[in-house]
Design a protein around this motif. Structure first.
Motif, mmCIF file in Angstrom:
data_model
loop_
_atom_site.group_PDB
_atom_site.id
_atom_site.type_symbol
_atom_site.label_atom_id
_atom_site.label_comp_id
_atom_site.label_asym_id
_atom_site.label_seq_id
_atom_site.Cartn_x
_atom_site.Cartn_y
_atom_site.Cartn_z
ATOM 1 N N GLU A 1 -0.026 2.292 5.868
ATOM 2 C CA GLU A 1 -0.159 3.060 4.620
ATOM 3 C C GLU A 1 0.164 4.532 4.790
ATOM 4 O O GLU A 1 0.330 5.255 3.799
ATOM 5 N N LEU A 2 0.215 5.003 6.041
ATOM 6 C CA LEU A 2 0.529 6.413 6.327
ATOM 7 C C LEU A 2 1.759 6.506 7.204
ATOM 8 O O LEU A 2 2.009 5.633 8.030
ATOM 9 N N SER A 3 2.490 7.584 7.047
ATOM 10 C CA SER A 3 3.648 7.827 7.917
ATOM 11 C C SER A 3 3.189 8.466 9.217
ATOM 12 O O SER A 3 2.198 9.196 9.236
ATOM 13 N N THR B 1 -0.754 6.935 -1.033
ATOM 14 C CA THR B 1 -0.771 6.888 -2.492
ATOM 15 C C THR B 1 -2.210 6.912 -2.995
ATOM 16 O O THR B 1 -3.149 6.608 -2.257
ATOM 17 N N THR B 2 -2.368 7.253 -4.262
ATOM 18 C CA THR B 2 -3.703 7.228 -4.855
ATOM 19 C C THR B 2 -4.299 5.830 -4.788
ATOM 20 O O THR B 2 -5.481 5.648 -4.472
ATOM 21 N N ASN C 1 0.808 -1.226 0.000
ATOM 22 C CA ASN C 1 0.000 0.000 0.000
ATOM 23 C C ASN C 1 0.837 1.271 0.000
ATOM 24 O O ASN C 1 0.317 2.358 0.231
ATOM 25 N N ARG C 2 2.122 1.120 -0.297
ATOM 26 C CA ARG C 2 3.002 2.284 -0.467
ATOM 27 C C ARG C 2 3.514 2.398 -1.897
ATOM 28 O O ARG C 2 4.346 3.262 -2.189
ATOM 29 N N THR C 3 3.037 1.524 -2.787
ATOM 30 C CA THR C 3 3.625 1.447 -4.125
ATOM 31 C C THR C 3 2.792 2.143 -5.198
ATOM 32 O O THR C 3 1.584 2.307 -5.083
ATOM 33 N N THR C 4 3.501 2.501 -6.258
ATOM 34 C CA THR C 4 2.893 3.080 -7.447
ATOM 35 C C THR C 4 3.669 2.581 -8.656
ATOM 36 O O THR C 4 4.895 2.495 -8.615
ATOM 37 N N GLN D 1 -1.191 14.972 -5.730
ATOM 38 C CA GLN D 1 -0.980 14.327 -7.025
ATOM 39 C C GLN D 1 0.504 14.092 -7.295
ATOM 40 O O GLN D 1 0.868 13.463 -8.290
ATOM 41 N N CYS D 2 1.372 14.534 -6.386
ATOM 42 C CA CYS D 2 2.799 14.245 -6.492
ATOM 43 C C CYS D 2 3.048 12.792 -6.071
ATOM 44 O O CYS D 2 2.366 12.269 -5.190
#
Length: 343
Positions: free
Chosen positions: A341-343, A309-310, A165-168, A280-281
């Motif tokens: 999924e969040l820092s 991430t989106t 859940n951290r990937t794109t 969106q970055c």
């Protein structure tokens, strides 16, 4: 008596990794994973037992949907007691979406679920499929003190293991197709397989796996851009049964301060539509209130997606909407890290 070897279940959903070339015609055809060891004898060098299962009708990852995610979750749930780890073979285009969604669907996971795929078919001369497949199985079979080393949903691609859940997906052509900008790699494959233990997710001890299969996709994703019009936004908010909207804003969470824009968001929040602000970055985080252009969003009740991430933002939203929780609790849970999924 159970074997000391790890038992790994390979789940084939579809995608390029499951294709081989017919050298007579040049056409691609589906690979029979029941003959896996015949085609990839290197797998016999791994200290684990491998079994395979496939979707009845494997699909291109572009056709992945909620029903497909539930099918993957069902396969894992049904076989959870019998296997020490799971490797999901999946097309690369939507792999981050599926893997992120599964991370929320599988609560209290204490075994590895590793998503992988390839850019080239498994039978291609220069394929990346074999390395991705072999190392994913090896990672899934790792054990520490008799328990799986990895206890979360991950994505392995081109020598790197990531928290799913951290990937794109960043590149349609390079073998290094995925990245995780806001979180460390969990492992790296080189001459040695190096696991970054301090970054691994630590599940709640002694809690049984809970599989969530109720997801709600009455949502929308809006990427703001210079010149976006009220008519475009209004048409999205007028979607029947809409329950939530994710806004991909600029930079650290900035959007237009035009009166019509803010009023439109405020009106829809007041009628019960959740609005989540993510950047969106590909790297960095939303920090609402840091700049004047995001302070208004915070004041009207927009939810901060922080550095999500989106792909994870969508999966988390579908998951939480399926839980039927109160608005106040919804905001708290969305802004809280549930699966790392969040820092």
């Amino acid at each position: 008596m159970k074997s000391s070897k790890a038992n790994i279940l390979l789940i084939y959903t579809g995608g390029t990794i499951g294709m081989v070339k017919d050298f007579k015609t040049g056409a691609l055809k589906a690979f029979d994973f029941k003959t896996l060891l015949d085609h990839i004898p290197e797998l016999q060098l791994l200290d684990c037992d491998i079994d395979t299962v496939s979707f009845d009708e494997p699909i291109d990852s572009s056709n992945m949907d909620i029903d497909s995610w539930i099918q993957i979750a069902d396969l894992i749930e049904d076989q959870y007691v019998d296997f020490d780890g799971f490797v999901v073979l999946h097309g690369s285009d939507t792999m981050s979406y599926s893997a992120s969604a599964l991370s929320f669907m599988l609560e209290n996971l204490d075994k590895p679920v590793i998503f992988t795929g390839s850019q080239l078919p498994i039978g291609d001369l220069r394929t990346d499929a074999k390395e991705n497949l072999i190392t994913s199985i090896q990672v899934a079979s790792l054990q520490t003190n008799g328990k799986p080393t990895i206890q979360e949903v991950c994505l392995y691609f081109e020598y790197k293991l990531y928290r799913a859940n951290r990937t794109t997906k960043l590149n349609a052509e390079d073998f290094q197709a995925f990245s995780s900008f806001n979180y460390h790699d969990l492992a790296e494959s080189g001459v040695h397989l190096k696991v970054n233990h301090k970054y691994l997710f630590k599940p709640h001890a002694d809690k049984k796996l809970k599989v969530h299969k109720k997801l709600d996709n009455n949502i929308a994703l809006i990427k703001v851009y210079p010149g976006i019009t009220k008519a475009v936004l209004q048409s999205i908010f007028n979607t029947p049964n809409l329950k939530a909207v994710i806004i991909e804003s600029y930079g650290a969470g900035n959007c237009s301060t035009e009166t019509w824009f803010l009023n439109l968001l405020k009106e829809n929040i007041s009628r019960g539509i959740y609005i989540i602000n993510i950047t969106q970055c590909v790297g960095g985080s939303v920090m609402m209130g840091h700049y004047e252009t995001s302070s208004a969003l915070k004041n009207i009740g927009v939810i901060s997606g922080k550095d999500i991430t989106t792909e994870a933002a969508l999966g988390k939203l579908m998951f939480l909407l399926g839980q039927s929780i109160s608005p106040n609790r919804f905001k708290t849970m969305y802004e809280t890290s549930l699966r790392g999924e969040l820092s």
